[in-house]
Design an enzyme around this catalytic site. Structure first.
Site, PDB file in Angstrom:
ATOM      1  N   THR A  23       0.865  -1.179   0.000  1.00  0.00           N
ATOM      2  CA  THR A  23       0.000   0.000   0.000  1.00  0.00           C
ATOM      3  C   THR A  23       0.897   1.221   0.000  1.00  0.00           C
ATOM      4  O   THR A  23       1.933   1.246   0.676  1.00  0.00           O
ATOM      5  CB  THR A  23      -0.898   0.014   1.244  1.00  0.00           C
ATOM      6  OG1 THR A  23      -1.696  -1.168   1.249  1.00  0.00           O
ATOM      7  CG2 THR A  23      -1.802   1.228   1.256  1.00  0.00           C
ATOM      8  N   VAL A  24       0.526   2.233  -0.768  1.00  0.00           N
ATOM      9  CA  VAL A  24       1.343   3.437  -0.884  1.00  0.00           C
ATOM     10  C   VAL A  24       0.547   4.626  -0.365  1.00  0.00           C
ATOM     11  O   VAL A  24      -0.594   4.854  -0.786  1.00  0.00           O
ATOM     12  CB  VAL A  24       1.783   3.683  -2.334  1.00  0.00           C
ATOM     13  CG1 VAL A  24       2.697   4.905  -2.415  1.00  0.00           C
ATOM     14  CG2 VAL A  24       2.497   2.458  -2.901  1.00  0.00           C
ATOM     15  N   LYS A  39       5.736   3.396   0.956  1.00  0.00           N
ATOM     16  CA  LYS A  39       5.241   2.085   0.539  1.00  0.00           C
ATOM     17  C   LYS A  39       5.334   1.130   1.721  1.00  0.00           C
ATOM     18  O   LYS A  39       6.410   0.957   2.316  1.00  0.00           O
ATOM     19  CB  LYS A  39       6.056   1.557  -0.639  1.00  0.00           C
ATOM     20  CG  LYS A  39       5.588   0.198  -1.143  1.00  0.00           C
ATOM     21  CD  LYS A  39       6.432  -0.301  -2.310  1.00  0.00           C
ATOM     22  CE  LYS A  39       6.149   0.470  -3.563  1.00  0.00           C
ATOM     23  NZ  LYS A  39       6.834  -0.127  -4.750  1.00  0.00           N
ATOM     24  N   ASP A 133       9.693  -5.486 -15.992  1.00  0.00           N
ATOM     25  CA  ASP A 133       8.283  -5.078 -16.080  1.00  0.00           C
ATOM     26  C   ASP A 133       8.168  -3.613 -16.490  1.00  0.00           C
ATOM     27  O   ASP A 133       7.627  -2.781 -15.770  1.00  0.00           O
ATOM     28  CB  ASP A 133       7.589  -5.317 -14.748  1.00  0.00           C
ATOM     29  CG  ASP A 133       6.061  -5.256 -14.872  1.00  0.00           C
ATOM     30  OD1 ASP A 133       5.555  -5.504 -15.980  1.00  0.00           O
ATOM     31  OD2 ASP A 133       5.393  -4.963 -13.869  1.00  0.00           O
TER      32      ASP A 133
END
Length: 508
Positions: A23-24, A39, A133
């Site tokens: 979660t940020v 984060k 990515d």
């Protein structure tokens, strides 16, 4: 989800995003009076030692690399329940995914941006790191005094976390993922990132339609594992006709199915892209080969938004980027594909102060320089930097070949600019301190008084690229502004070359 009031010493303002593994939050640093992205490892994974270690690995790696083209990690800590968190720079400009959602970018801007992304990925490759990515959601923007900076985020964190957790997960985002990443037994090397860069390039120039699922980024707008629109569809729509065929060929090679048919790494891709957009009738680009990628202002590897008469072997001669008003200036219009250029602050022709050439000198507005023997000058304004009157502040580039200086590391030269806006923000010491050369050895900062200006001078010697770079700044007499000079002296220039050059700078 209930928002915590604090994480460590940071006051939490709001949720930025959430995903499968983290979660940020947007936090406020009370000591530095600045916003940060925090984060936090997701609660359901913090007892898994493998996942926890991978989470911390990313923070350690980013902290160790500490490159301005990567999301910077300022600190790390633990919550009361033992969950680790990392404190990062906040990408206040959002992500490329959001930008593309607003419609296609102009081709010159798209190519400039692709070069910037490749430069960030090249930093990883030089340190033996494969991102795995590369998607629009992992390309972020952060605003600063010199304009927007492109940042590479996540480093394939969601993929490594998935592997550590024992989940079955593809090692990349569909559409940008190299074919070999589908094979869990395949060796993934920098050529997988070259494929991702090629697919990003095709997306940027409108050769592919967007759709599918995305991975998150340090903006927190869509955390790891959250659905989005990063993937590229399977149907080609063809590049826009403004895209040179040489650029299309580079992108096609980068996206070859066999890794052996691609460029070996991001540096090679970046160099090929630079050559592809070099003007056919202009000066020859610097010789190909492994070169340092763009970095911060004054680093041996920084981009140059030189435009017009001062443009290096770059896209400007064939694919000139227009200003496009305030919104265009805020975006990446000030960047250029001067692939191996030094200065991240350029000189431009037109729109700026009147340029004038006299015997042995060059004038840009109130700024006049005396040219070293055999040197010429170009440029009449500081690209992307506007004064209180809304016009470009004065600047110029001088070198034996000012058009090629930014792209050719064998050429000596200098950028000189005068800025009232910088002077209102910081002084010479602070401005020089903003231009570190992390890959070079720094000599002690010295002061010298030349032509009535007290200069702060920092010298760097580098193993790669330009052997010597000098950063200098001083306040113009009468407080007309801050004078900035970035100099790459000639090998035979002598110990006093920089001081003689600074003595030839006048403001009047």
């Amino acid at each position: 989800m209930t928002s915590p009031e604090r994480i460590g010493p940071y006051r939490i303002e709001r949720l930025l995003g959430t995903g499968s593994f983290a979660t940020v939050w947007l936090g406020h640093d009370p000591l530095l009076d600045s916003r940060v992205a925090i984060k936090v490892l997701a609660e359901n994974w913090h007892h898994d030692l493998r996942v926890r270690e991978r989470f911390l690995d990313e923070a350690r790696l980013l902290r160790r690399l500490d490159d301005e083209r990567l999301i910077r990690v300022h600190a790390a800590g633990e919550l009361a329940d033992g969950r680790p968190y990392s404190v990062m720079a906040w990408a206040d400009g959002g992500s490329l995914r959001e930008r593309l959602a607003g419609g296609p970018l102009p081709v010159p801007e798209a190519l400039d941006l692709l070069a910037e992304i490749a430069s960030g990925v090249a930093v990883l490759h030089r340190h033996g790191v494969v991102h795995r990515d590369l998607t629009p959601g992992n390309v972020l923007f952060r605003t600063g005094p010199a304009g927007e900076r492109v940042l590479i985020a996540d480093l394939g964190l969601a993929k490594s976390l998935a592997a550590a957790s024992g989940l079955t997960a593809r090692a990349g985002t569909p559409g940008y993922m190299a074919p070999e990443q589908d094979d869990p037994l395949a060796v993934v090397d920098p050529r997988a990132d070259v494929y991702g860069l090629g697919r990003l390039g095709l997306r940027l120039v409108g050769a592919w339609q967007a759709g599918g699922a995305a991975q998150g980024s340090a903006t927190g707008r869509a955390g790891p594992g959250r659905a989005g629109t990063d993937a590229v569809g399977a149907d080609a729509v063809g590049p826009r006709r403004e895209v040179p065929p040489e650029v299309d060929a580079v992108l096609r090679r980068a996206t070859a199915r066999r890794p052996a048919d691609r460029y070996p790494d991001a540096d090679a891709f970046h160099a090929a892209l630079r050559r592809a957009v070099a003007p056919a009738d202009g000066p020859a680009p610097a010789p190909p080969g492994r070169q340092p990628s763009p970095g911060s202002p004054g680093r041996p590897s920084s981009p140059s938004p030189l435009r017009g008469a001062a443009a290096p072997a770059a896209a400007a001669a064939r694919l000139r980027v227009g200003r496009g008003g305030a919104a265009g200036r805020r975006r990446l219009g000030v960047l250029a594909l001067g692939a191996l250029a030094l200065v991240a602050l350029g000189a431009t022709a037109g729109d700026g102060p009147q340029a004038r050439r006299d015997a042995g000198t060059w004038t840009s507005g109130p700024l006049t320089v005396r040219l070293p023997p055999g040197w010429r000058a170009a440029g009449s304004g500081w690209a992307g930097r506007y004064g209180p009157d809304g016009r470009l502040e004065p600047a110029l580039v001088m070198s034996p070949d000012p058009r090629r200086w930014a792209a050719d590391p064998t050429l000596p030269g200098a950028f000189v600019g005068l800025s009232a806006t910088i002077a209102a923000r910081t002084g010479p010491v602070g401005f020089v301190a903003e231009r570190p050369h992390a890959e070079c050895a720094a000599a002690p900062v010295r002061r010298t008084r030349q032509a009535g200006v007290d200069w702060v001078v920092a010298r760097f010697t580098c193993e790669r690229g330009r052997p010597e770079i000098v950063e200098a700044a001083g306040l113009a007499p009468g407080r007309a502004g801050l004078i900035y000079a970035q100099v790459t002296p000639p090998a035979d220039g002598g110990a006093d070359f920089v001081d003689v050059l600074l003595a030839g700078v006048r403001v009047g």
